[in-house]
Design an enzyme around this catalytic site. Structure first.
Site, PDB file in Angstrom:
ATOM      1  N   ASP A  50       0.823  -1.210   0.000  1.00  0.00           N
ATOM      2  CA  ASP A  50       0.000   0.000   0.000  1.00  0.00           C
ATOM      3  C   ASP A  50       0.857   1.260   0.000  1.00  0.00           C
ATOM      4  OD1 ASP A  50       0.469  -1.054   2.750  1.00  0.00           O
ATOM      5  OD2 ASP A  50      -0.405   0.854   3.351  1.00  0.00           O
ATOM      6  N   ASN A  51       2.172   1.124   0.123  1.00  0.00           N
ATOM      7  CA  ASN A  51       3.071   2.275   0.089  1.00  0.00           C
ATOM      8  C   ASN A  51       3.863   2.365  -1.214  1.00  0.00           C
ATOM      9  OD1 ASN A  51       2.431   3.451   2.534  1.00  0.00           O
ATOM     10  ND2 ASN A  51       3.892   2.228   3.682  1.00  0.00           N
TER      11      ASN A  51
END
Length: 479
Positions: free
Chosen positions: A257-258
């Site tokens: 998610d980063n």
């Protein structure tokens, strides 16, 4: 409102539909104390002419920017966190506030951190500590100065609340941060759709990302574009990962998610810069296995890209995705050569020579234990800095016999185009660094004395370095 002629609002993300986000309301804060506004970044999107009162209205109270998103959007996504799948992610303390086009027509997001609870807060308070905001400013500023493709800290407003945190002294001061970045769509965005078997939505997202963020690419007639997209993302991620390594940067939380679909580096939590070249150096205190240690970052990025490939299997052959992914290590190595050549400020040569120089320099740095930023500073520009290096406090290190082959390689290299060693930055003996001791000292001045002068001085030093390295133009003056 005092918008400049460069102001160009957009609402592109809404084209994806409400499957991708939730409309949310920002938190209401008891105070709004403007602590930081990035005038250079603001000028690129036509917001540099706002008064401080107007700035606070938009980036503290979150009144919509005219022509952009009418309401904040908390983005939906899943992700692997330390390789464990988490379906309960999403924007839990931030949202997409606005979209704007910069002076080059590129679509940029204004995203928040600490702006309140959302449907994805998972029991959290949706807030950000002032220290967390200051750390993001420092990380983004330093990375940009070193030539890393990064989001930029845009605004920091102290909000007057006292927050309790288990991992730092509490209660502590609070703030709301706004960052300017090239997309908040991430690998985890695709993962959420795949987990919910939203195949048609994945197809729409592929098309949207290519049209919006990769308009220069050509998709064959009748093709889904999945292979074209995957190839492009692999290239961008390899480049950014290599830039981190040359900067001595450890992100700390390389979860899926980063990882932005544009490859841009963003979201700075437990980051660190290396004191010395140490592959096992870990940034996050909770990374007990060293999964995201400095030397393991390239592997982490490759693993994350494999997760993206899994999401594209309905739209591209397994063999095609596997072939692209298999090229990632070689692509990363080539980008690492280029990143180190830029870090050393020398003109690129052929592939063999550039790799030999990079490997010799990094091996010496690791074996000698010299401070990470010292050699690139002392020898910036190659042979043209030999006299500077001889006068450096590190000169005895450069007299060692094991440095002789490195010296030979460096002295044969000429400065890169645009390198000006006459810049005052190179007249000093010490490079600009961002080690944890510096960060903590800056925070102590803020926390104990409310003294922002040291932070402002550090940011000015970073600006000076950025200009000297050719990675930034001088910042515009305040309105």
């Amino acid at each position: 409102m005092s918008f400049s002629p460069q102001y160009s609002p957009a609402t592109d993300h809404t084209r994806l539909g409400d499957l991708f986000y939730d409309v949310v309301e920002p938190a209401r804060f008891p105070q709004h104390i403007l602590r930081y506004r990035n005038q250079r970044a603001a000028a690129s999107v036509g917001l540099d002419t706002l008064t401080d009162e107007e700035w606070i209205e938009h980036f503290g109270r979150f009144s919509p920017l005219p022509g952009s998103l009418p309401h904040p959007l908390a983005l939906r996504y899943h992700g692997h966190q330390f390789r464990q799948y988490n379906p309960d992610l999403g924007d839990g303390r931030g949202f997409l506030f606005a979209q704007l086009r910069d002076t080059n027509g590129r679509l940029l997001d204004l995203g928040t951190k600490g702006s309140g609870r959302t449907p994805w807060s998972r029991g959290g308070d949706g807030r950000l500590t002032l220290k967390g905001g200051v750390r993001e400013i420092l990380a983004a500023s330093m990375l940009e100065a070193l030539g890393v493709d990064t989001s930029r800290a845009f605004s920091l407003i102290e909000t007057g609340e006292k927050l309790d945190r288990h991992d730092e002294p509490s209660p502590t001061r609070s703030a709301v941060l706004v960052r300017l970045g090239h997309s908040h769509i991430r690998i985890g965005t695709f993962q959420r759709l795949a987990a919910h078997a939203e195949t048609a939505a994945i197809g729409s997202l592929i098309t949207y990302v290519l049209e919006t963020y990769y308009p220069e690419l050509t998709v064959p007639e009748g093709d889904s574009g999945a292979l074209v997209l995957f190839e492009a993302v692999c290239e961008r991620v390899a480049r950014t990962g290599a830039q981190w390594m040359a900067a001595g940067f450890v992100h700390g939380v390389l979860n899926t998610d980063n990882i932005a679909i544009t490859g841009e580096s963003f979201d700075y939590g437990p980051w660190r810069f290396l004191p010395r070249f140490e592959p096992g150096f870990t940034a996050a205190y909770f990374d007990h296995q060293g999964l995201y240690a400095y030397g393991r970052q390239p592997a982490a990025l490759g693993w994350n890209l494999a997760r993206l490939a899994e999401c594209l299997l309905e739209f591209a052959p397994h063999t095609g995705l596997t072939e692209i992914l298999s090229r990632f290590p070689a692509r990363y190595e080539a980008e690492l050569d280029a990143a180190w050549i830029r870090r050393l400020g020398v003109a690129p040569c052929d592939e063999h020579s550039d790799r030999a120089l990079r490997q010799a320099v990094t091996l010496f740095m690791e074996e000698s234990g010299i401070p990470f930023d010292a050699l690139p500073f002392d020898w910036f520009g190659g042979g043209s800095s030999a006299e500077r290096a001889a006068a450096s406090p590190r000169a005895p290190i450069y007299q060692r016999s094991d440095f002789a082959p490195v010296r030979t390689l460096l002295e044969t290299r000429t400065p890169a185009a645009g390198v000006t060693l006459a810049h005052p930055y190179f007249a000093g003996n010490t490079p600009c660094t961002m080690l944890i001791d510096t960060v903590e000292t800056l925070w102590t001045q803020l926390a104990e004395h409310d003294d922002w002068g040291a932070l402002e001085a550090k940011l000015a030093q970073i600006d000076e370095m950025a200009v000297a390295l050719g990675n930034r133009s001088p910042a515009p003056s305040s309105p």
